[in-house]
Enzyme design. Structure first.
Site, PDB file in Angstrom:
ATOM      1  CG  HIS A  12       6.040   3.767   4.401  1.00 32.88           C
ATOM      2  ND1 HIS A  12       5.098   3.785   5.349  1.00 32.88           N
ATOM      3  CD2 HIS A  12       6.267   2.495   3.948  1.00 32.88           C
ATOM      4  CE1 HIS A  12       4.761   2.614   5.535  1.00 32.88           C
ATOM      5  NE2 HIS A  12       5.351   1.869   4.449  1.00 32.88           N
ATOM      6  CD  GLU A  70       3.674  -1.001   5.956  1.00 32.63           C
ATOM      7  OE1 GLU A  70       3.651  -1.340   4.765  1.00 32.63           O
ATOM      8  OE2 GLU A  70       4.839  -0.497   6.472  1.00 32.63           O
ATOM      9  CG  HIS A 113       4.515   0.632   0.273  1.00 35.68           C
ATOM     10  ND1 HIS A 113       3.263   0.621   0.617  1.00 35.68           N
ATOM     11  CD2 HIS A 113       5.370   0.499   1.162  1.00 35.68           C
ATOM     12  CE1 HIS A 113       3.019   0.022   1.868  1.00 35.68           C
ATOM     13  NE2 HIS A 113       4.406   0.027   2.212  1.00 35.68           N
ATOM     14  CD  GLU A 114       9.400   0.635   1.415  1.00 41.21           C
ATOM     15  OE1 GLU A 114       9.556   1.406   2.321  1.00 41.21           O
ATOM     16  OE2 GLU A 114       8.868  -0.387   1.312  1.00 41.21           O
TER      17      GLU A 114
END
Length: 310
Positions: free
Chosen positions: A171, A223, A167-168
């Site tokens: 980003h 997100e 997920h990071e």
């Protein structure tokens, strides 16, 4: 006929009224209208509006999921901002960073490296573990990932940790930092102009409303996009995307109270789980395309090879 005294009284009153009207007319002639009521202001505003629209349109680009977004920061500017933030973050957590020869640090680095390698992502990636009970992780522009040690018990497994790290990494891959900075700059310019030329109180009210109606939804969009891209990344690295649902269920159980989605920068945990379930079939195809073996055998192989950052 009216008495003479009454006529005289009416005459004096009429004279005073006429004097007052003249006096008011004289005063009003010296008062300039507000600048936003002048023709010149609207000429300038129209010109600026056309120029701003052209600037906005020429800085629109597609996100990795095909979403249109405004970005007015170059990758180099983003990297420079990230380096400044990285130095500040390292100074802030000095003395609380887990040493690089520690098994916890090696574990987190290995999982992150596996995802970055599988997704074939360029860049100077760095991963740090912060000794803290916080259950969180974040990424800075330029690929600097920080994981709080309090998150690891909640992750439980490599697949759980891979959900967070992917997920990071997503980003950074999607340039969400550049997108948010660009939108913040644009909104700041607009409300500065409103404060100067129209009404400072109106600008303050508009800023509050834009945070609720524009910036928070944009944060939730980023997100959600990172959830989708990250799920594909972890599948490409031969992690099990089904485990992402389990992680978010644990996160939901660990959260004491969650603010309403409207007032939150992140989607609600329930909506995240629902979206991830929809994306799992697509992620499974990514996993199959990567010729991944049985999930248990994959995790055993990577844990024994000790692949990680050096």
């Amino acid at each position: 006929m009216f008495p003479l005294r009454r006529l005289s009284s009416l005459g004096r009153r009429g004279s005073r009224m006429l004097h007052n009207r003249r006096y008011q007319r004289f005063n009003n002639s010296n008062q300039l209208p507000p600048i936003w009521q002048t023709r010149g202001f609207w000429y300038c505003a129209g010109t600026a509006g056309v120029g701003g629209t052209i600037y906005y349109q020429t800085h629109l680009e597609d996100s990795p999921t095909g979403r249109k977004r405004f970005i007015a920061i170059t990758p180099q500017e983003e990297t420079n901002l990230g380096l400044t933030a990285y130095a500040q973050t390292m100074a802030q957590y000095n003395g609380r960073l887990v040493p690089k020869n520690h098994p916890t640090d090696a574990f987190v680095r290995r999982v992150a490296h596996r995802i970055i390698q599988a997704a074939n992502l360029p860049g100077n990636w760095e991963v740090h573990v912060i000794h803290s009970p916080e259950k969180n992780a974040f990424v800075l522009p330029g690929g600097k990932i920080f994981v709080f040690s309090g998150l690891l018990p909640l992750a439980e497994t490599e697949d759980g940790l891979a959900t967070v790290l992917a997920h990071e990494i997503a980003h950074q891959y999607a340039r969400h930092s550049a997108e948010k900075l660009s939108k913040s700059k644009l909104i700041s310019v607009l409300y500065t102009l409103v404060a100067i030329f129209i009404d400072p109180t109106m600008a303050q009210f508009g800023r509050s409303m834009s945070n609720l109606l524009l910036e928070l939804p944009n944060s939730r969009q980023c997100e959600q996009e990172a959830d989708e891209i990250g799920l594909n990344f972890m599948a490409m690295a031969c992690y099990d995307p089904q485990k992402a649902v389990e992680l978010w269920q644990r996160m939901k159980n660990a959260a004491l109270m969650e603010p309403p989605q409207l007032l939150n920068t992140h989607p609600s945990t329930e909506s995240r789980i629902e979206n991830i379930r929809k994306w799992i079939p697509q992620a499974q195809l990514k996993r199959e395309a990567a010729n991944c073996p049985n999930p248990d055998l994959t995790n055993l192989f990577f844990s024994r090879t000790g692949m990680g950052f050096h």
